[in-house]
Design an enzyme around this catalytic site. Structure first.
Site, PDB file in Angstrom:
ATOM      1  N   HIS A 371     -25.238  -6.993  -2.366  1.00 29.29           N
ATOM      2  CA  HIS A 371     -25.614  -6.723  -0.976  1.00 29.29           C
ATOM      3  C   HIS A 371     -24.515  -5.908  -0.287  1.00 29.29           C
ATOM      4  CE1 HIS A 371     -29.279  -9.185  -0.203  1.00 29.29           C
ATOM      5  NE2 HIS A 371     -28.909  -9.697  -1.373  1.00 29.29           N
ATOM      6  N   PRO A 372     -24.912  -4.998   0.567  1.00 27.63           N
ATOM      7  CA  PRO A 372     -23.911  -4.186   1.280  1.00 27.63           C
ATOM      8  C   PRO A 372     -23.329  -4.936   2.471  1.00 27.63           C
ATOM      9  CG  PRO A 372     -26.100  -3.584   2.012  1.00 27.63           C
ATOM     10  CD  PRO A 372     -26.299  -4.611   0.920  1.00 27.63           C
ATOM     11  N   ALA A 390     -33.812  -0.324   6.542  1.00 24.04           N
ATOM     12  CA  ALA A 390     -34.781  -0.771   7.546  1.00 24.04           C
ATOM     13  C   ALA A 390     -34.368  -2.095   8.166  1.00 24.04           C
ATOM     14  CB  ALA A 390     -36.161  -0.890   6.903  1.00 24.04           C
ATOM     15  N   PHE A 423     -20.694 -10.747   3.614  1.00 27.39           N
ATOM     16  CA  PHE A 423     -21.444 -11.575   4.554  1.00 27.39           C
ATOM     17  C   PHE A 423     -22.928 -11.187   4.462  1.00 27.39           C
ATOM     18  CE2 PHE A 423     -23.353 -12.073   8.816  1.00 27.39           C
ATOM     19  CZ  PHE A 423     -23.189 -13.440   8.986  1.00 27.39           C
ATOM     20  N   ALA A 426     -30.133 -12.769   6.972  1.00 34.80           N
ATOM     21  CA  ALA A 426     -31.448 -12.146   7.133  1.00 34.80           C
ATOM     22  C   ALA A 426     -31.514 -11.546   8.534  1.00 34.80           C
ATOM     23  CB  ALA A 426     -32.551 -13.167   6.925  1.00 34.80           C
TER      24      ALA A 426
END
Length: 472
Positions: A371-372, A390, A423, A426
């Site tokens: 994950h970025p 998005a 980190f 959602a």
């Protein structure tokens, strides 16, 4: 396909079934079925090895091998000779649409009754060639009976049947009937709304039937003992479904009748009372099964293939990015026992999460590290995946002030230094201030707690992505 697939659909229409939008904005569709079986049951006269033993006043009857059973035959005779006409007077007199499940050999032996059905405008569907048990038939034998039934039905009624119900069916019946091109098949008790069934040749519309709101329970243990019980059960079923329809979730109610059972006077009066109860309500659509099938097919076309029907390459191509840069999750999920219940966002999410939770610590950590950073260098360089781009934009992370960008940069660095992974949150569940607050709060966690929270957030992100790809 050699992968494991579970064929039964335990999900169906789900927690929020579609609104069928019945004609006239009806709150319930009521469908009356008359089973015409008398003259098609097991009998030596019909070339069968034993007498009938099913659904008669002789509860617990056993087949008489090689013998005619006079009592059983005359009970069935009553259905054609007297019970049919009582039900016909009641239903035709009230102008109630009826679908007849007609056993082809029984119809052939009852020309006056067939004429009366047609004069009343009733739909006559096929109930098979004979009223016998098909569970031990080979597919070839059952197909032959089915085709003979269709041909005989057309000879007797002048029309090929548009609907099919075997009743005493085999595991092959629905697939065989689907291959014959019927508008609808009723060999299912799985729902209170029609649904599409995927078979080897495409999709078949199922208009499910009932064994509970059915007079057959007069002939089974723990069934109805009086007309009052029959009426009360039909009334309560109707009232429950009607209330659900008033609340915005209309259904259909099937009522099953047999000439030799409901045609008896003490039971026919209970049916009459039920029809009066139902007709006293506004917004009740009395319909044939064909009416319901045509209405449903016009509004709800067959669904597109779901995840469980895809091959491995197509499955991984479509769902390999749900867990960020981790197609192995989809690859392993493909090997699970997938079925129709996994063709929804909730179902496929369950399968993917099972794989993620069963993975090694290093593998799960690899997903986290895929994950970025939020509003990090990759975002600035426009190198995020389409999903991540998005998602971050949805919370305004693509339009930060200099002060906000500095805060995110500082916290990203502090978080990675403390926990060893980025980190993850959602972001579609939060706004910008909420994300910053969560960032600050979670920096106070210990590593074990934060690892668990990060994994929960990964699963939540996956669910949000699936919600945009599949029905819920």
């Amino acid at each position: 396909m050699t992968e494991k697939r579970y064929p039964r659909d335990l999900h169906g229409h789900g927690a929020e079934p579609p609104d069928p939008r019945w004609p006239g904005n009806a709150r319930i569709a009521v469908q009356i079925v008359m089973n015409f079986e008398e003259g098609g049951e097991n009998c030596l006269l019909h070339g069968d090895p034993a007498s009938e033993a099913f659904l008669s006043e002789v509860v617990g009857a056993q087949p008489w091998l090689g013998q005619r059973h006079w009592n059983m035959e005359t009970i069935y005779d009553y259905g054609a000779r007297a019970g049919f006409w009582r039900l016909h007077r009641l239903l035709a007199g009230a102008e109630i649409p009826v679908t007849v499940f007609g056993v082809a050999t029984a119809l052939a032996r009852a020309p006056a009754q067939v004429e009366a059905m047609q004069r009343a405008g009733w739909e006559i569907a096929s109930h098979g060639l004979k009223w016998i048990e098909y569970k031990d038939f080979t597919p070839e034998e059952e197909r032959a009976h089915m085709r003979e039934a269709i041909a005989l039905h057309a000879e007797v009624t002048g029309e090929r049947p548009c609907g099919w119900y075997t009743g005493r069916c085999s595991i092959n019946t629905v697939n065989l009937a689907s291959a014959e091109g019927f508008d609808w098949v009723a060999d299912s008790y799985a729902d209170e709304l029609p649904y599409w069934y995927a078979h080897p040749g495409g999709h078949q519309l199922i208009v499910p039937y009932t064994l509970d709101a059915n007079d057959m329970r007069f002939a089974t243990p723990q069934g109805f003992n009086s007309g009052d019980q029959f009426f009360a059960y039909l009334r309560d079923s109707f009232d429950m479904l009607y209330a659900e329809g008033m609340a915005g979730a209309p259904k259909m109610m099937s009522v099953g009748l047999h000439c030799r059972l409901a045609g008896r006077p003490g039971r026919a009066l209970a049916l009459q009372r039920f029809l009066g109860h139902a007709r006293a309500h506004e917004g009740v659509w009395f319909a044939t099964r064909g009416d319901i099938a045509r209405h449903w097919a016009a509004r709800f076309p067959p669904p597109s293939p779901g995840p469980s029907s895809l091959d491995r390459e197509a499955f991984v191509s479509r769902f390999g990015s749900v867990f960020e840069h981790s197609p192995w999750v989809a690859e392993r999920a493909f090997d699970l026992e997938l079925g129709p219940a996994h063709d929804t966002a909730a179902g496929l999410h369950s399968a993917l999460c099972r794989v993620f939770r069963a993975a090694s610590d290093d593998e799960r950590l690899g997903v986290l590290n895929a994950h970025p950073d939020l509003a990090g260098k990759l975002a600035a360089a426009r190198r995020l995946t389409a999903d991540s781009t998005a998602e971050q934009a949805s919370a305004g992370l693509d339009a930060l002030t200099d002060e906000e960008r500095e805060a995110f940069t500082r916290m990203n660095a502090a978080y990675r230094e403390k926990f060893g992974f980025p980190f993850i949150i959602a972001v579609r569940d939060h706004d910008k201030p909420g994300i910053l607050a969560a960032f600050q709060r979670r920096l106070e966690n210990d590593r074990a707690s934060e690892l668990a929270e990060a994994c929960r957030q990964v699963e939540r992100i996956a669910r949000i992505r699936l919600d945009g790809m599949l029905p819920r």
